[in-house]
Design an enzyme around this catalytic site. Sequence first.
Site, PDB file in Angstrom:
ATOM      1  N   GLU A 502       3.644  70.545  33.041  1.00  0.00           N
ATOM      2  CA  GLU A 502       2.873  70.165  33.972  1.00  0.00           C
ATOM      3  C   GLU A 502       2.459  68.476  34.152  1.00  0.00           C
ATOM      4  O   GLU A 502       2.039  67.964  35.009  1.00  0.00           O
ATOM      5  CB  GLU A 502       1.398  70.885  33.447  1.00  0.00           C
ATOM      6  CG  GLU A 502       0.297  70.536  34.496  1.00  0.00           C
ATOM      7  CD  GLU A 502       0.331  71.288  35.938  1.00  0.00           C
ATOM      8  OE1 GLU A 502       1.323  71.793  36.166  1.00  0.00           O
ATOM      9  OE2 GLU A 502      -0.497  70.800  36.466  1.00  0.00           O
ATOM     10  N   THR A 613       0.856  70.444  53.164  1.00  0.00           N
ATOM     11  CA  THR A 613       1.095  70.262  52.006  1.00  0.00           C
ATOM     12  C   THR A 613       1.303  71.488  51.018  1.00  0.00           C
ATOM     13  O   THR A 613       1.594  71.672  49.869  1.00  0.00           O
ATOM     14  CB  THR A 613      -0.192  69.606  51.155  1.00  0.00           C
ATOM     15  OG1 THR A 613       0.201  69.257  49.706  1.00  0.00           O
ATOM     16  CG2 THR A 613      -1.308  70.357  50.953  1.00  0.00           C
TER      17      THR A 613
HETATM   18  C1  DMJ Z   1       0.120  73.471  46.266  1.00  0.00           C
HETATM   19  O1  DMJ Z   1      -1.087  74.272  46.513  1.00  0.00           O
HETATM   20  C2  DMJ Z   1       0.010  72.295  47.191  1.00  0.00           C
HETATM   21  O2  DMJ Z   1       1.252  71.695  47.240  1.00  0.00           O
HETATM   22  C3  DMJ Z   1      -1.087  71.497  46.694  1.00  0.00           C
HETATM   23  O3  DMJ Z   1      -0.752  70.193  47.588  1.00  0.00           O
HETATM   24  C4  DMJ Z   1      -1.034  70.990  45.367  1.00  0.00           C
HETATM   25  N1  DMJ Z   1       0.082  71.595  44.532  1.00  0.00           N
HETATM   26  C5  DMJ Z   1      -0.018  73.042  44.742  1.00  0.00           C
HETATM   27  C6  DMJ Z   1       1.440  73.483  44.127  1.00  0.00           C
HETATM   28  O4  DMJ Z   1       1.608  72.963  42.919  1.00  0.00           O
END
Ligand code: DMJ
Length: 631
Positions: A502, A613
Amino acid sequence: MLMRKVPVFVPASPWGLRLPQKFVFLLFLSGLVTLCFGALFLLPNSSRLKRLFLAPRTQQPGLEVVAEVAGHPLAREPESPPNPAPAVPAPGGGDASSQASPRRRNAWPRRPHPTGAREAATAARGGGGAALGPQDGGVPFSFDFSAFRSRLRHPVLGTRVDESKEPQSLVRARREKIKEMMQFAWQSYKLYAMGKNELRPLTRDGYEGNMFGGLSGATIIDSLDTLYLMELQEEFQEAKAWVEENFHLNVSGEASLFEVNIRYIGGLLSAFYLTGEEVFRVKAIKLGEKLLPAFNTPTGIPKGVVNFKSGSNRSWGWAMAGSSSILAEFGSLHLEFLHLTELSGNQVFAEKVRNIRKVLRKINKPFGLYPNFLSPVSGNWMQHHVSVGGLGDSFYEYLIKSWLMSAKTDVEAKEMYYEALEAIETYLLNVSPGGLTYIAEWRGGILDHKMGHLACFSGGMIALGAEDAKEEKRAHYRELAAQITKTCHESYARSDTKLGPEAFWFNSGREAVATQLSESYYILRPEVVESYMYLWRQTHNPIYREWGWEVVMALEKYCRTEAGFSGIQDVYSSIPNHDNKQQTFFLAETLKYLYLLFSEDDMLSLEDWVFNTEAHPLPVNHSDSSSRAGG
Ligand code: DMJ
């Protein structure tokens, strides 16, 4: 006195009328009644009269169907007011409803209509994107889907190669393997947790979590586009049917604005743009409306949590004692909200994110950096913690993607992105004694020499942005992207499982490794393979496919269980201790990016799409008609 004898069988009427007179009077009355009813039912514009006379159930067909489509029982929740005429004309502008005058659009004409989401979807397909009227889904706007598709430069799934002639059979076999993993993840979820937010593969049950305000099916909505992309048609139909029949919006819990936006809204928007199925458009918009109360703050910077029932909002308790909004959260709405406006004609969504941009543009940035905590009340930074990982990450990602999604017209976003990147390079970028490039975290001038797994998306982001940088910086950014991605690969390569922790550190002689058990877990995150995918597309260096394949092998060995995939608690132990969670982003992102890594570049071409994202593809706003392929 002469008494006139009145025959008993002809009683005098109280009004003193005789029989013939009464007959004439009744004739007149019945004529009048016929005239009135005729006017009521036959003359145009009689809806007001009808509302007065007809039974309440049929008064508002529009509302009734909204309730069906959105899963609301009738008249429980006030619906938001119908949208006015769209400020942006529907692309193509050719269909009848988009040419209707605003007055007519607002009039919500009543005519026979499909009564549910299935019919709605059929109508959309049949008409090549023909508009559903407000009465069909409560979203009074049409979107010309065929015009949109005709503007794409590439077929959505790429130019299909004849598989039998494909020379790279190894690549094909690897892609098929990843597809099998998706199928397994989906089947396991379906078997043990269908309709719940996530699968718990060890206990073989479902989990709702507390981020989604009572919404269900996060795995389903996050999976839709991946299933579509991999041509898992049966599974896609199962997912779609669930959305049509069981995805209810009449929930009343507290939700994370950010998570609902990137997973649910993002997933629904992508599913719509890929398929043209109205159910996805309608539900995305209705859900978007439920998020709007989060923006009711003095600055318009939204708070992180919205209460779906009361419409109240609050900041996370952990965010500076509940006083702050988080940069990565309020900074990662722009892409989805612009598309909500595009698909609804309702400017409110775009206005909300434009206002966020305005606040951020104006505010003083320490050394050009954006701290992670901002007060939605005063509009001031609450702490000087800067990070390209958790709390900051996708804000930077959305700047460059806003530029790209606008077909390179949003110059402000572009400028903000390159300015921010320069500040990050100046103050946060480091090279370890062993030669590994990493982005540290900044606390008011003091550096934490660590990188989170989340920050590993930045290799891909910098690669993506390199092409539009100033000429003299392009090669530099390409190299920087490659170096950061290499460092993230090292964090995987230095573990026993070949999966990354992590967070990993660069101090006391240690490089790219976690220093404590609490940072050693891997929860099926996508950021590293996300960067491999972008770097592969940019360079075609086979190393990125090799690294991607290492991840596939490790996932199979350490994360696959009998009933789905699970995160592990310690990447440095080859005896896996599973965390009992198949995260939704594993299906939305990790497997999708891996699949794209082993696909042709024109599958979801970066000329046509940006990924939100959560890896949900959203189309670039091509406004011209110089398409090369309609998909
Ligand atoms: C996802 O839910 C998205 O990428 C978000 O921006 C942050 N990270 C998680 C996955 O690791």
